[in-house]
Design a protein around this motif. Structure first.
Motif, mmCIF file in Angstrom:
data_model
loop_
_atom_site.group_PDB
_atom_site.id
_atom_site.type_symbol
_atom_site.label_atom_id
_atom_site.label_comp_id
_atom_site.label_asym_id
_atom_site.label_seq_id
_atom_site.Cartn_x
_atom_site.Cartn_y
_atom_site.Cartn_z
ATOM 1 N N ALA A 41 -8.537 -9.822 -38.652
ATOM 2 C CA ALA A 41 -7.482 -10.783 -38.982
ATOM 3 C C ALA A 41 -8.038 -12.193 -38.820
ATOM 4 N N LYS A 42 -7.542 -13.100 -39.632
ATOM 5 C CA LYS A 42 -7.980 -14.497 -39.526
ATOM 6 C C LYS A 42 -7.629 -15.021 -38.135
ATOM 7 N N SER A 43 -8.620 -15.626 -37.495
ATOM 8 C CA SER A 43 -8.417 -16.034 -36.094
ATOM 9 C C SER A 43 -9.020 -17.409 -35.836
ATOM 10 N N ASP A 44 -8.747 -17.943 -34.662
ATOM 11 C CA ASP A 44 -9.331 -19.237 -34.284
ATOM 12 C C ASP A 44 -10.813 -19.080 -33.968
ATOM 13 N N VAL A 45 -11.174 -17.924 -33.429
ATOM 14 C CA VAL A 45 -12.539 -17.774 -32.935
ATOM 15 C C VAL A 45 -12.997 -16.308 -33.035
ATOM 16 N N ILE A 46 -14.305 -16.142 -33.305
ATOM 17 C CA ILE A 46 -14.899 -14.800 -33.251
ATOM 18 C C ILE A 46 -15.577 -14.676 -31.886
ATOM 19 N N VAL A 47 -15.227 -13.644 -31.137
ATOM 20 C CA VAL A 47 -15.913 -13.377 -29.862
ATOM 21 C C VAL A 47 -16.923 -12.269 -30.130
ATOM 22 N N HIS A 48 -18.200 -12.630 -30.067
ATOM 23 C CA HIS A 48 -19.259 -11.665 -30.398
ATOM 24 C C HIS A 48 -19.758 -11.004 -29.109
ATOM 25 N N GLY A 49 -19.266 -9.790 -28.883
ATOM 26 C CA GLY A 49 -19.641 -9.091 -27.655
ATOM 27 C C GLY A 49 -20.514 -7.874 -27.915
ATOM 28 N N ALA A 50 -21.013 -7.762 -29.146
ATOM 29 C CA ALA A 50 -21.828 -6.574 -29.489
ATOM 30 C C ALA A 50 -23.308 -6.931 -29.492
ATOM 31 N N ILE A 51 -23.747 -7.538 -28.397
ATOM 32 C CA ILE A 51 -25.152 -7.954 -28.331
ATOM 33 C C ILE A 51 -25.908 -6.901 -27.529
ATOM 34 N N SER A 52 -26.509 -5.970 -28.217
ATOM 35 C CA SER A 52 -27.273 -4.935 -27.518
ATOM 36 C C SER A 52 -28.521 -4.604 -28.333
ATOM 37 N N LYS A 53 -29.395 -3.837 -27.728
ATOM 38 C CA LYS A 53 -30.701 -3.582 -28.342
ATOM 39 C C LYS A 53 -30.583 -2.943 -29.724
ATOM 40 N N HIS A 54 -29.609 -2.075 -29.910
ATOM 41 C CA HIS A 54 -29.542 -1.320 -31.159
ATOM 42 C C HIS A 54 -28.474 -1.855 -32.108
ATOM 43 N N SER A 55 -28.014 -3.065 -31.880
ATOM 44 C CA SER A 55 -26.922 -3.573 -32.714
ATOM 45 C C SER A 55 -27.419 -4.532 -33.799
ATOM 46 N N GLU A 56 -26.779 -4.413 -34.968
ATOM 47 C CA GLU A 56 -27.066 -5.330 -36.077
ATOM 48 C C GLU A 56 -25.810 -6.153 -36.363
ATOM 49 N N ALA A 57 -24.996 -6.328 -35.363
ATOM 50 C CA ALA A 57 -23.694 -6.952 -35.578
ATOM 51 C C ALA A 57 -23.788 -8.430 -35.949
ATOM 52 N N ASP A 58 -24.942 -9.062 -35.716
ATOM 53 C CA ASP A 58 -25.039 -10.496 -36.047
ATOM 54 C C ASP A 58 -24.793 -10.748 -37.541
ATOM 55 N N LYS A 59 -25.286 -9.845 -38.395
ATOM 56 C CA LYS A 59 -25.078 -10.004 -39.848
ATOM 57 C C LYS A 59 -23.587 -9.907 -40.180
#
Lengths: 204, 213
Positions: A41-59
């Motif tokens: 949903a459209k929001s004020d901010v994205i909280v990026h908590g998927a920072i792990s060795k096997h994650s490609e969530a940055d893209k």
């Protein structure tokens, strides 16, 4: 007497067999139990908590940012080694991939015993910045629990929340997961976290 | 009068099957209630292996401690003269950092000379770490090592390392227990300790059956 013993032994064996079958079924049902449908949903901010060795969530986060789902990104993590916060590196990585530097923040979290304590710190930070809605990007196996726990904690503080994860992360995690050490570790670990948190008030 | 009442009750219990079962169930429940904490404490203590300190070729701080207390302990042992070399361990991330490099930096900040420190990489789990350590020890001609890890991990780490490197000698010198580190006494009463303990039991099961690596 002998017959009675045999009957009891049979009962015990059947019960153990059933218990084992339930455990196996629960084990293979873990992806379905742990991974919830992503909600964006459209929001004020994205909280990026998927920072792990096997994650490609940055893209995925960059894609959401470019689609205008939020104007700010907060990368969150606690230290993984002495004074080493992956969120700092994620911030640099997002900037190098074209996200405006003033739109990305790294939030360093202290080491806490459980997710509930981390989420409380995050929501305090969001409130301090005047943000009232957040899109929380987490690891797929954490999505159903976050949908429940994080939503409760955020909404208690007046911040609306939607929880999502990278579709690539989900695909990678669920592919032959029971054969791969890190994937099984993450699934079983999450199941343990959810079960244990119920017994401790600071984590619920 | 009171005496005969008690005798009557005793006789009743002796005769009644249901009453006897009631006593057995009550005794079992009491046993479980009083024995469970003792057994849980014993089980947690059983995870720890601590050997007497002996001079060795190298001190190895295993990866996986966010607080770097393992590295701190390794540096202490180095300064006490138990070995002349230190090995740190860690993982590289695509984001451009390496937890082993951070651990190395920390050990240097604690006064261990840079040239005395070696590093093993891509140690996703204890078994991978043990194989990498065996390889490094073979390359460098080291035959003995002091293994430093968290107390809850020490017995499994030693079990794994000793199987991965037969013919070499290892001594366990774990990080002391006590907050903020893991504490075995009444571990079930603290959320941070309960997760670590249950996970360690699960990992033990996985190690013993030779499961996921």
């Amino acid at each position: 007497m002998m017959n009675l013993r045999r009957r009891w032994a049979l009962r015990v064996l059947i019960s153990l067999g059933l218990l084992a079958a339930v455990c196996v079924a629960l084990f293979f049902a873990l992806p379905a139990l742990l991974i919830a449908p992503a909600t964006v949903a459209k929001s004020d901010v994205i909280v990026h908590g998927a920072i792990s060795k096997h994650s490609e969530a940055d893209k995925y986060v960059i894609d959401l940012y470019r689609r205008g789902m939020a104007r700010k990104i907060v990368c969150v993590s606690s230290q993984v080694s002495r004074e080493l916060y992956p969120s700092d590196y994620m911030r640099e990585s997002l900037i190098s991939q074209g996200v405006s530097a003033e739109d990305v923040i790294s939030l360093r979290l202290p080491l806490e015993p459980c997710d509930g304590a981390y989420l409380t710190k995050i929501v305090e930070f969001l409130k301090a910045n005047g943000w009232r809605s957040a899109l929380y990007i987490t690891n797929p196996e954490d999505s159903r629990y976050s949908n429940n726990l994080a939503r409760r904690i955020f909404e208690r503080e007046g911040v609306t929340l939607s929880v999502s994860y990278s579709p690539e992360d989900r695909e990678e995690l669920t592919r032959n997961w029971w054969r791969t050490h890190w994937k099984t570790q993450r699934m079983v670990g999450e199941a343990m976290i959810i079960s244990l948190d119920r017994f401790y008030s600071q984590c619920r | 009068m009171r005496m005969s009442g008690a005798v009557q009750v005793l006789n009743h219990f002796r005769r009644s099957k249901r009453a006897r079962w009631l006593i057995i169930v009550f005794a079992c429940l009491s046993g479980v209630y009083f024995l469970t904490p003792v057994l849980l404490n014993e089980a947690a203590e059983g995870l720890i292996r601590e050997d007497g300190l002996v001079k060795a070729d190298v001190i190895v701080a295993l990866a996986g401690d966010n607080r770097c207390n393992r590295e701190k302990r390794a540096a202490e042992l180095y300064h006490q003269g138990w070995a002349d070399k230190v090995v740190v361990s860690g993982l590289s991330y695509d984001l451009g950092f390496h937890t082993g490099v951070a651990a190395r930096r920390y050990v240097i900040s604690l006064g261990v000379p840079e040239e005395k420190i070696s590093m093993i990489s891509e140690t996703l789990n204890t078994r991978a770490e043990a194989r990498a350590l065996n390889e490094l020890m073979r390359e460098r001609g080291w035959n003995s090592a002091i293994i430093v890890t968290s107390a809850f991990h020490s017995r499994r780490a030693m079990y794994t390392v000793e199987r991965a490197a037969p013919g070499r000698t290892f001594y366990s010198s774990p990080v002391p227990t006590g907050a903020p580190e893991w504490t075995p006494r009444s571990w079930w009463s603290r959320r941070e300790d309960v997760y670590v303990t249950v996970r360690e039991f699960t990992s033990w099961a996985n190690t013993l059956v030779g499961g996921w690596q």
